[in-house]
Design an enzyme around this catalytic site. Sequence first.
Site, PDB file in Angstrom:
ATOM      1  N   TRP A 157      -7.165   1.994   9.280  1.00 30.51           N
ATOM      2  CA  TRP A 157      -7.754   1.211  10.268  1.00 30.51           C
ATOM      3  C   TRP A 157      -6.557   1.634  11.653  1.00 30.51           C
ATOM      4  O   TRP A 157      -6.798   1.505  12.641  1.00 30.51           O
ATOM      5  CB  TRP A 157      -7.617  -0.317  10.528  1.00 30.51           C
ATOM      6  CG  TRP A 157      -6.674  -0.963  10.016  1.00 30.51           C
ATOM      7  CD1 TRP A 157      -5.841  -1.056   8.729  1.00 30.51           C
ATOM      8  CD2 TRP A 157      -4.993  -0.834  10.709  1.00 30.51           C
ATOM      9  NE1 TRP A 157      -4.838  -1.737   8.856  1.00 30.51           N
ATOM     10  CE2 TRP A 157      -4.226  -1.394   9.548  1.00 30.51           C
ATOM     11  CE3 TRP A 157      -4.653  -0.906  12.051  1.00 30.51           C
ATOM     12  CZ2 TRP A 157      -2.762  -1.686  10.249  1.00 30.51           C
ATOM     13  CZ3 TRP A 157      -3.909  -1.034  12.737  1.00 30.51           C
ATOM     14  CH2 TRP A 157      -2.512  -1.481  11.467  1.00 30.51           C
ATOM     15  N   ASN A 158      -5.105   2.386  11.259  1.00 34.30           N
ATOM     16  CA  ASN A 158      -4.640   2.217  12.892  1.00 34.30           C
ATOM     17  C   ASN A 158      -4.874   4.067  13.887  1.00 34.30           C
ATOM     18  O   ASN A 158      -4.785   3.428  14.885  1.00 34.30           O
ATOM     19  CB  ASN A 158      -3.102   2.938  12.660  1.00 34.30           C
ATOM     20  CG  ASN A 158      -3.094   3.240  11.935  1.00 34.30           C
ATOM     21  OD1 ASN A 158      -3.731   4.413  10.635  1.00 34.30           O
ATOM     22  ND2 ASN A 158      -1.530   3.845  11.983  1.00 34.30           N
ATOM     23  N   LYS A 181     -14.289   7.443   2.499  1.00 32.45           N
ATOM     24  CA  LYS A 181     -14.433   6.204   2.646  1.00 32.45           C
ATOM     25  C   LYS A 181     -12.998   5.355   3.325  1.00 32.45           C
ATOM     26  O   LYS A 181     -12.192   5.456   3.836  1.00 32.45           O
ATOM     27  CB  LYS A 181     -13.640   4.993   1.117  1.00 32.45           C
ATOM     28  CG  LYS A 181     -13.454   3.383   0.762  1.00 32.45           C
ATOM     29  CD  LYS A 181     -14.015   3.140   0.951  1.00 32.45           C
ATOM     30  CE  LYS A 181     -13.937   0.749   1.550  1.00 32.45           C
ATOM     31  NZ  LYS A 181     -12.938   0.207   2.767  1.00 32.45           N
ATOM     32  N   PRO A 182     -14.205   4.732   4.349  1.00 34.97           N
ATOM     33  CA  PRO A 182     -13.328   4.402   6.035  1.00 34.97           C
ATOM     34  C   PRO A 182     -12.880   2.809   5.821  1.00 34.97           C
ATOM     35  O   PRO A 182     -13.236   2.438   5.163  1.00 34.97           O
ATOM     36  CB  PRO A 182     -13.726   4.664   7.051  1.00 34.97           C
ATOM     37  CG  PRO A 182     -15.766   4.309   6.456  1.00 34.97           C
ATOM     38  CD  PRO A 182     -15.107   4.845   5.458  1.00 34.97           C
ATOM     39  N   GLY A 234      -1.861   5.334   3.972  1.00 31.74           N
ATOM     40  CA  GLY A 234      -1.631   3.929   4.044  1.00 31.74           C
ATOM     41  C   GLY A 234      -0.625   3.491   3.226  1.00 31.74           C
ATOM     42  O   GLY A 234       0.186   3.625   3.248  1.00 31.74           O
ATOM     43  N   GLU A 256      -0.430   9.804   2.356  1.00 31.38           N
ATOM     44  CA  GLU A 256       0.556  10.087   2.940  1.00 31.38           C
ATOM     45  C   GLU A 256       0.895   8.298   3.398  1.00 31.38           C
ATOM     46  O   GLU A 256       0.219   7.446   4.020  1.00 31.38           O
ATOM     47  CB  GLU A 256      -0.174  10.145   4.877  1.00 31.38           C
ATOM     48  CG  GLU A 256       0.548  10.699   5.756  1.00 31.38           C
ATOM     49  CD  GLU A 256       0.700   9.932   7.010  1.00 31.38           C
ATOM     50  OE1 GLU A 256       0.746   8.308   7.276  1.00 31.38           O
ATOM     51  OE2 GLU A 256      -0.911   9.851   7.583  1.00 31.38           O
ATOM     52  N   LEU A 257       1.735   7.858   3.196  1.00 33.04           N
ATOM     53  CA  LEU A 257       2.058   6.527   3.031  1.00 33.04           C
ATOM     54  C   LEU A 257       2.954   6.326   4.446  1.00 33.04           C
ATOM     55  O   LEU A 257       3.789   6.395   5.133  1.00 33.04           O
ATOM     56  CB  LEU A 257       2.598   6.087   1.597  1.00 33.04           C
ATOM     57  CG  LEU A 257       1.528   6.930   0.789  1.00 33.04           C
ATOM     58  CD1 LEU A 257       2.595   7.463  -0.709  1.00 33.04           C
ATOM     59  CD2 LEU A 257       0.538   6.629   0.284  1.00 33.04           C
ATOM     60  N   CYS A 290       2.880   5.256  11.196  1.00 33.64           N
ATOM     61  CA  CYS A 290       3.441   5.640   9.725  1.00 33.64           C
ATOM     62  C   CYS A 290       4.666   6.643  10.908  1.00 33.64           C
ATOM     63  O   CYS A 290       6.047   6.185  10.288  1.00 33.64           O
ATOM     64  CB  CYS A 290       2.859   6.229   9.191  1.00 33.64           C
ATOM     65  SG  CYS A 290       1.385   4.643   8.739  1.00 33.64           S
ATOM     66  N   GLU A 387       8.591  -1.625   7.747  1.00 35.14           N
ATOM     67  CA  GLU A 387       8.223  -1.443   8.795  1.00 35.14           C
ATOM     68  C   GLU A 387       7.365  -3.050   9.140  1.00 35.14           C
ATOM     69  O   GLU A 387       6.704  -3.378   8.503  1.00 35.14           O
ATOM     70  CB  GLU A 387       7.295  -0.101   8.139  1.00 35.14           C
ATOM     71  CG  GLU A 387       7.116   0.804   8.777  1.00 35.14           C
ATOM     72  CD  GLU A 387       5.557   1.475   8.181  1.00 35.14           C
ATOM     73  OE1 GLU A 387       5.130   2.675   9.111  1.00 35.14           O
ATOM     74  OE2 GLU A 387       5.015   1.572   7.234  1.00 35.14           O
TER      75      GLU A 387
END
Length: 485
Positions: A157-158, A181-182, A234, A256-257, A290, A387
Site C-alpha cells: 500500500w505504501n 494482487k494489489p 511487504g 523486498e522486505l 522501507c 521499523e
Amino acid sequence: MTDETYSGLLLQKGLIDGEWTGAASGRTVDVHDPATQAVIGAVPDMGWAETRAAIEAASRAFGSWKRKSHAERAGLLETWHRLILENLEDLARILTLEQGKPLDESRGEIRYGASFVKWFAEEARRIGGHTIPAPTADRRILVLKEAIGVCGVITPWNFPSALVTRKVAPALAAGCTVVVKPSEFTPYSAIALCALAERAGVPAGVINVVTGMPAEIGEELMRNETVRKISFTGSTRVGSLLMRGAADNVKRLSLELGGNAPFIVFDDADLDAAVEGAIASKFRNGGQTCVCANRILVQAGVHDAFARKLAARVDAMTVGDGRQAGVAIGPMINEAAVAKINRHLDDALAKGAAILTKPRSLPAGPQYVAPVVLGGATTAMELASEETFGPVAPLFRFEKEEEAVAIANGTPFGLAAYFYTESLKRAWRVGETLEFGMVGLNTGAISMEIAPFGGVKQSGLGREGGREGVEEYLEAKTFHMAGLG
Ligand code: SIN
C-alpha cells in the site's frame, strides 16, 4: 486536466483474461480515504476460484506473448509509458485518494513508476544470451535467456503505483505474463495502471488483476504450479511465509522486505546537506517507506547543531489532507499504523528520550501523526530494532566511527543505509563496511529506475530496477549443439 470520474480510471473491478469482472461470490471489500475515513468505493473480494482463472488466463496468454519480438513488447511498453504520463494528474489524484500521501508526492510516484516502464522497454531490446567456447570443434554451446512463465505480483500500500510498474514492466519485457494482487487498502492505483496497459494494446491475459483480501489469493498463487515466480514487497513476516510456501513447488522468489535504515552523520559532514538528506529520507510518504531512515546516528561534535537544524525543518512541516496545497505529511495508512508509531514513541519517552520539536495541533481525524525529532535515542528502545514506519526521527549520539558502524550493522535487516562525510577515505571505508543492499553517501535519495533496488539479510532476495531487474524474470537455458563438424 482532470474530471470527476478520473477519466474513467477509477474502476471497481478485477481484470481476468481481458474482462473487467466482480467476485463470483458478489462480495466486496471497502476502500477508505485515509484523510477522512470515508468509503471511497469497494473492489471485488476475489478468492481461490478467481485467482485460478487469472492464472489460467495468464498461462494461455504466455505462449504468444513470449513469442513476440523484443521490439514488439518494447513498443507496447513505450505506449503504456506515454499513457501513464498523459494521465499523470488523474493517477496522482487516485493515489492520494486511497493512500493519503501529498499530491505532489503522488505526482512524483507516478513519474517514478513510469520511469520503470520506459527503462524496461529499453532493456527489452537488450535481453540476450551468450555463447561459450566449446571443448570440441563439432560443438557449439549457447546460453539462451527465456521468460520464466506466469508470475504472481503482490504489491504493498505504501507505493501502490510505482511498485506495480517496477515488477510488471520487467516481467512483460522478459516475455512473462502476470497476475497482480494489489494491497486491499490501495487497489485503485494498480487497477488504473492495468486499464492503461489495456488501452496501450497489451493483449488480454497478459496482465490480470485479482483484488480482495490476501489469504485465498496468496494461497492460490503459492500452491498453483503454473505460477513459476512470485515477486512480493511487504513485511519480512509475510516474505518468510511465502518462502515456506514456495518451497513446496520450488518457485522462484523476489522479496523486498522490511528495513531498519541507519542514517549516519559524521563530524566532517556538510551539515545542511545532511539535514536535507535526512528530511528527504525520513519524511518521504510520512515515513512509510522501507528505505526511510529509521535510526539517525549523529557524531558528538555536530550532534546538537544537527538536532537544532533538523527540528527547525520539521517544525515548519504542515500535516494535513494530502489534497491541500503545502501539506508535507499526509495521514497514515490506517489506525494500526498510528498505534505502532505511538507505541514506539511511548517506549522511547519512557526510556529517557525527549521530543526536540515544538508541540503542534493536528487536523481532526484518527490517522494524523505529528512529525517529531527525538533526542537521546538508545539501542534499548523498540524503535532501534523495529521499523517505525512513521514520521519519527530518533537521534542516537555516538563518539567513534567504529561505534556508529557497529550500531548500523547491528540489525537482522539490510536494505538501505545512508551516511554523510566529506572525507574520501572514510567514504570508502564506511561504504564498504555497511552490510546493506543499498548505500547512499551524502544523499538521502537512492530510489531510481536505473539502479538495482533490494536488500541483504532479512530484507529480502533479488533486485528490482537497473539491469538486474529484468534478470529476475528470465531463466538461462543452456543449448548444447553437437555433431556440427
Ligand atoms: C518501498 O518502500 O518498498 C519502496 C520505496 C522506494 O521505491 O523508494
